[in-house]
Design an enzyme around this catalytic site. Sequence first.
Site, PDB file in Angstrom:
ATOM      1  N   LYS A   1      14.323   3.394  -7.170  1.00  0.00           N
ATOM      2  CA  LYS A   1      12.990   2.908  -7.567  1.00  0.00           C
ATOM      3  C   LYS A   1      12.006   3.150  -6.427  1.00  0.00           C
ATOM      4  O   LYS A   1      12.244   2.736  -5.293  1.00  0.00           O
ATOM      5  CB  LYS A   1      13.025   1.419  -7.896  1.00  0.00           C
ATOM      6  CG  LYS A   1      11.638   0.862  -8.257  1.00  0.00           C
ATOM      7  CD  LYS A   1      11.713  -0.545  -8.821  1.00  0.00           C
ATOM      8  CE  LYS A   1      11.563  -1.627  -7.782  1.00  0.00           C
ATOM      9  NZ  LYS A   1      10.203  -1.746  -7.227  1.00  0.00           N
TER      10      LYS A   1
ATOM     11  N   ASP B   1       7.624   2.879 -10.009  1.00  0.00           N
ATOM     12  CA  ASP B   1       7.176   1.510 -10.330  1.00  0.00           C
ATOM     13  C   ASP B   1       5.760   1.295  -9.790  1.00  0.00           C
ATOM     14  O   ASP B   1       5.565   0.678  -8.755  1.00  0.00           O
ATOM     15  CB  ASP B   1       8.178   0.541  -9.678  1.00  0.00           C
ATOM     16  CG  ASP B   1       7.839  -0.920  -9.879  1.00  0.00           C
ATOM     17  OD1 ASP B   1       7.106  -1.243 -10.827  1.00  0.00           O
ATOM     18  OD2 ASP B   1       8.323  -1.738  -9.071  1.00  0.00           O
ATOM     19  N   LEU B   2       4.762   1.834 -10.526  1.00  0.00           N
ATOM     20  CA  LEU B   2       3.369   1.726 -10.058  1.00  0.00           C
ATOM     21  C   LEU B   2       2.557   0.729 -10.884  1.00  0.00           C
ATOM     22  O   LEU B   2       1.398   0.478 -10.577  1.00  0.00           O
ATOM     23  CB  LEU B   2       2.705   3.114 -10.052  1.00  0.00           C
ATOM     24  CG  LEU B   2       3.362   4.133  -9.110  1.00  0.00           C
ATOM     25  CD1 LEU B   2       2.649   5.478  -9.190  1.00  0.00           C
ATOM     26  CD2 LEU B   2       3.383   3.639  -7.674  1.00  0.00           C
ATOM     27  N   LYS B   3       3.152   0.201 -11.940  1.00  0.00           N
ATOM     28  CA  LYS B   3       2.545  -0.906 -12.720  1.00  0.00           C
ATOM     29  C   LYS B   3       1.072  -0.679 -13.049  1.00  0.00           C
ATOM     30  O   LYS B   3       0.200  -1.462 -12.650  1.00  0.00           O
ATOM     31  CB  LYS B   3       2.699  -2.227 -11.963  1.00  0.00           C
ATOM     32  CG  LYS B   3       4.134  -2.644 -11.679  1.00  0.00           C
ATOM     33  CD  LYS B   3       4.189  -4.050 -11.106  1.00  0.00           C
ATOM     34  CE  LYS B   3       5.598  -4.539 -10.852  1.00  0.00           C
ATOM     35  NZ  LYS B   3       6.275  -3.909  -9.714  1.00  0.00           N
ATOM     36  N   LEU B   4       0.777   0.373 -13.822  1.00  0.00           N
ATOM     37  CA  LEU B   4      -0.618   0.683 -14.147  1.00  0.00           C
ATOM     38  C   LEU B   4      -1.255  -0.390 -15.037  1.00  0.00           C
ATOM     39  O   LEU B   4      -0.588  -0.976 -15.893  1.00  0.00           O
ATOM     40  CB  LEU B   4      -0.702   2.047 -14.854  1.00  0.00           C
ATOM     41  CG  LEU B   4      -0.778   3.276 -13.922  1.00  0.00           C
ATOM     42  CD1 LEU B   4       0.488   3.433 -13.113  1.00  0.00           C
ATOM     43  CD2 LEU B   4      -1.050   4.527 -14.712  1.00  0.00           C
TER      44      LEU B   4
ATOM     45  N   ASP C   1      -5.404  -0.646 -16.488  1.00  0.00           N
ATOM     46  CA  ASP C   1      -6.816  -0.282 -16.417  1.00  0.00           C
ATOM     47  C   ASP C   1      -7.276  -0.025 -17.850  1.00  0.00           C
ATOM     48  O   ASP C   1      -6.523  -0.286 -18.799  1.00  0.00           O
ATOM     49  CB  ASP C   1      -6.999   0.958 -15.517  1.00  0.00           C
ATOM     50  CG  ASP C   1      -8.377   1.000 -14.856  1.00  0.00           C
ATOM     51  OD1 ASP C   1      -9.374   0.699 -15.543  1.00  0.00           O
ATOM     52  OD2 ASP C   1      -8.459   1.347 -13.666  1.00  0.00           O
TER      53      ASP C   1
ATOM     54  N   THR D   1      -8.441   5.597 -18.706  1.00  0.00           N
ATOM     55  CA  THR D   1      -8.040   5.814 -17.313  1.00  0.00           C
ATOM     56  C   THR D   1      -6.522   5.847 -17.176  1.00  0.00           C
ATOM     57  O   THR D   1      -5.954   6.681 -16.470  1.00  0.00           O
ATOM     58  CB  THR D   1      -8.648   4.707 -16.418  1.00  0.00           C
ATOM     59  OG1 THR D   1     -10.066   4.760 -16.557  1.00  0.00           O
ATOM     60  CG2 THR D   1      -8.272   4.888 -14.961  1.00  0.00           C
TER      61      THR D   1
ATOM     62  N   THR E   1       7.740 -12.031 -12.199  1.00  0.00           N
ATOM     63  CA  THR E   1       8.614 -13.187 -11.930  1.00  0.00           C
ATOM     64  C   THR E   1       8.044 -14.072 -10.809  1.00  0.00           C
ATOM     65  O   THR E   1       8.524 -15.167 -10.585  1.00  0.00           O
ATOM     66  CB  THR E   1      10.049 -12.733 -11.573  1.00  0.00           C
ATOM     67  OG1 THR E   1       9.962 -11.681 -10.615  1.00  0.00           O
ATOM     68  CG2 THR E   1      10.786 -12.239 -12.786  1.00  0.00           C
TER      69      THR E   1
ATOM     70  N   GLN F   1      13.491 -14.518  -3.886  1.00  0.00           N
ATOM     71  CA  GLN F   1      13.633 -14.508  -5.341  1.00  0.00           C
ATOM     72  C   GLN F   1      13.989 -15.914  -5.809  1.00  0.00           C
ATOM     73  O   GLN F   1      14.805 -16.594  -5.209  1.00  0.00           O
ATOM     74  CB  GLN F   1      14.726 -13.515  -5.776  1.00  0.00           C
ATOM     75  CG  GLN F   1      14.382 -12.060  -5.503  1.00  0.00           C
ATOM     76  CD  GLN F   1      13.410 -11.468  -6.526  1.00  0.00           C
ATOM     77  OE1 GLN F   1      12.813 -12.199  -7.327  1.00  0.00           O
ATOM     78  NE2 GLN F   1      13.232 -10.164  -6.479  1.00  0.00           N
TER      79      GLN F   1
ATOM     80  N   ARG G   1      17.025  -5.610  -1.442  1.00  0.00           N
ATOM     81  CA  ARG G   1      17.610  -6.043  -0.164  1.00  0.00           C
ATOM     82  C   ARG G   1      19.115  -6.287  -0.153  1.00  0.00           C
ATOM     83  O   ARG G   1      19.745  -6.016   0.874  1.00  0.00           O
ATOM     84  CB  ARG G   1      16.835  -7.268   0.347  1.00  0.00           C
ATOM     85  CG  ARG G   1      15.441  -6.883   0.811  1.00  0.00           C
ATOM     86  CD  ARG G   1      14.489  -8.049   0.827  1.00  0.00           C
ATOM     87  NE  ARG G   1      14.222  -8.536  -0.518  1.00  0.00           N
ATOM     88  CZ  ARG G   1      13.423  -9.561  -0.793  1.00  0.00           C
ATOM     89  NH1 ARG G   1      12.845 -10.216   0.186  1.00  0.00           N
ATOM     90  NH2 ARG G   1      13.212  -9.931  -2.035  1.00  0.00           N
TER      91      ARG G   1
HETATM   92  O1  C5P Z   1      14.918  -6.928  -2.547  1.00  0.00           O
HETATM   93  P1  C5P Z   1      14.939  -7.356  -3.983  1.00  0.00           P
HETATM   94  O2  C5P Z   1      16.288  -7.159  -4.640  1.00  0.00           O
HETATM   95  O3  C5P Z   1      14.378  -8.744  -4.203  1.00  0.00           O
HETATM   96  O4  C5P Z   1      13.952  -6.312  -4.688  1.00  0.00           O
HETATM   97  C1  C5P Z   1      13.571  -6.448  -6.022  1.00  0.00           C
HETATM   98  C2  C5P Z   1      12.642  -5.318  -6.378  1.00  0.00           C
HETATM   99  O5  C5P Z   1      12.196  -5.504  -7.718  1.00  0.00           O
HETATM  100  C3  C5P Z   1      11.376  -5.253  -5.522  1.00  0.00           C
HETATM  101  O6  C5P Z   1      11.004  -3.882  -5.398  1.00  0.00           O
HETATM  102  C4  C5P Z   1      10.358  -6.010  -6.337  1.00  0.00           C
HETATM  103  O7  C5P Z   1       9.037  -5.554  -6.111  1.00  0.00           O
HETATM  104  C5  C5P Z   1      10.784  -5.660  -7.757  1.00  0.00           C
HETATM  105  N1  C5P Z   1      10.389  -6.622  -8.768  1.00  0.00           N
HETATM  106  C6  C5P Z   1      10.746  -7.966  -8.748  1.00  0.00           C
HETATM  107  N2  C5P Z   1      10.337  -8.810  -9.752  1.00  0.00           N
HETATM  108  C7  C5P Z   1       9.574  -8.349 -10.752  1.00  0.00           C
HETATM  109  C8  C5P Z   1       9.199  -7.004 -10.787  1.00  0.00           C
HETATM  110  C9  C5P Z   1       9.629  -6.157  -9.774  1.00  0.00           C
HETATM  111  O8  C5P Z   1      11.451  -8.396  -7.839  1.00  0.00           O
HETATM  112  N3  C5P Z   1       9.229  -9.161 -11.737  1.00  0.00           N
END
Ligand code: C5P
Length: 232
Positions: free
Chosen positions: A32, A59-62, A64, A68, A119, A190, A211
Amino acid sequence: MGKDVIIACDFPSAERTFEFLDLFKEEKPFVKIGMELFYAAGPDIVRQIKARGHKIFLDLKLHDIPNTVKRAMAVLSNLDADIVNLHALGTKAMMTAALEGVTRPDGTRPLVIAVTQLTSTDQQTMEADQLIEKPMADVVMHYARNARDAGLDGVVCSPLEAAGVHAACGKDFLTVTPGVRFADGDVGDQKRVMTPAQAKEIGSDYIVVGRPITAAADPVEAYRRCVREFVD
Ligand code: C5P
């Protein structure tokens, strides 16, 4: 595409990302690429990682106006990512426009999935900041149905919502779920987490793991553990 583990490569540069990916000698994990790496390294990072044989969730989450987003999606479709995404909050019209934009002249396109409610947003924040007073679960399911009605392939959601999304939108509608932690691992920031095995149990199609793999003493072994628990 079947069930898979997607590694969130939340690194600040191309160098750090390649250093990490070089650890993998046998596997080519699904990767990702988020805003940090994309904005730091530029669009070519997608082509470079793809050229190494990895699948890519961009994962750029557009979010607009429809025109666009349509035009931006047309540009992104040239990068040949396997999954791209946008915010369902941008409306069905925006999602429909995104699909038109991302579809190549030969009819092929990456999978397009929608973020429902992040989340990091809880019920209280949603009510106070967005003035939405319905229960979070109803809001998430409503956005998921909008995404399905617009023709999208699935949603990013909490693993806790994956079963509900499948019930509301069908089992083929993809659920891509972050917030994954090993039973004996650090939760970090998280809030609502599941193990890879639990995510498999409740029917997630893809787990996004950052992570627990990228910060592990042995990232390759941590990745393999995710695959063993979630896929095998
Ligand atoms: O390090 P970790 O396992 O928490 O990474 C989770 C990844 O998922 C991160 O890139 C975070 O931006 C992404 N993400 C998230 N919750 C969301 C959407 C995306 O944790 N609702």
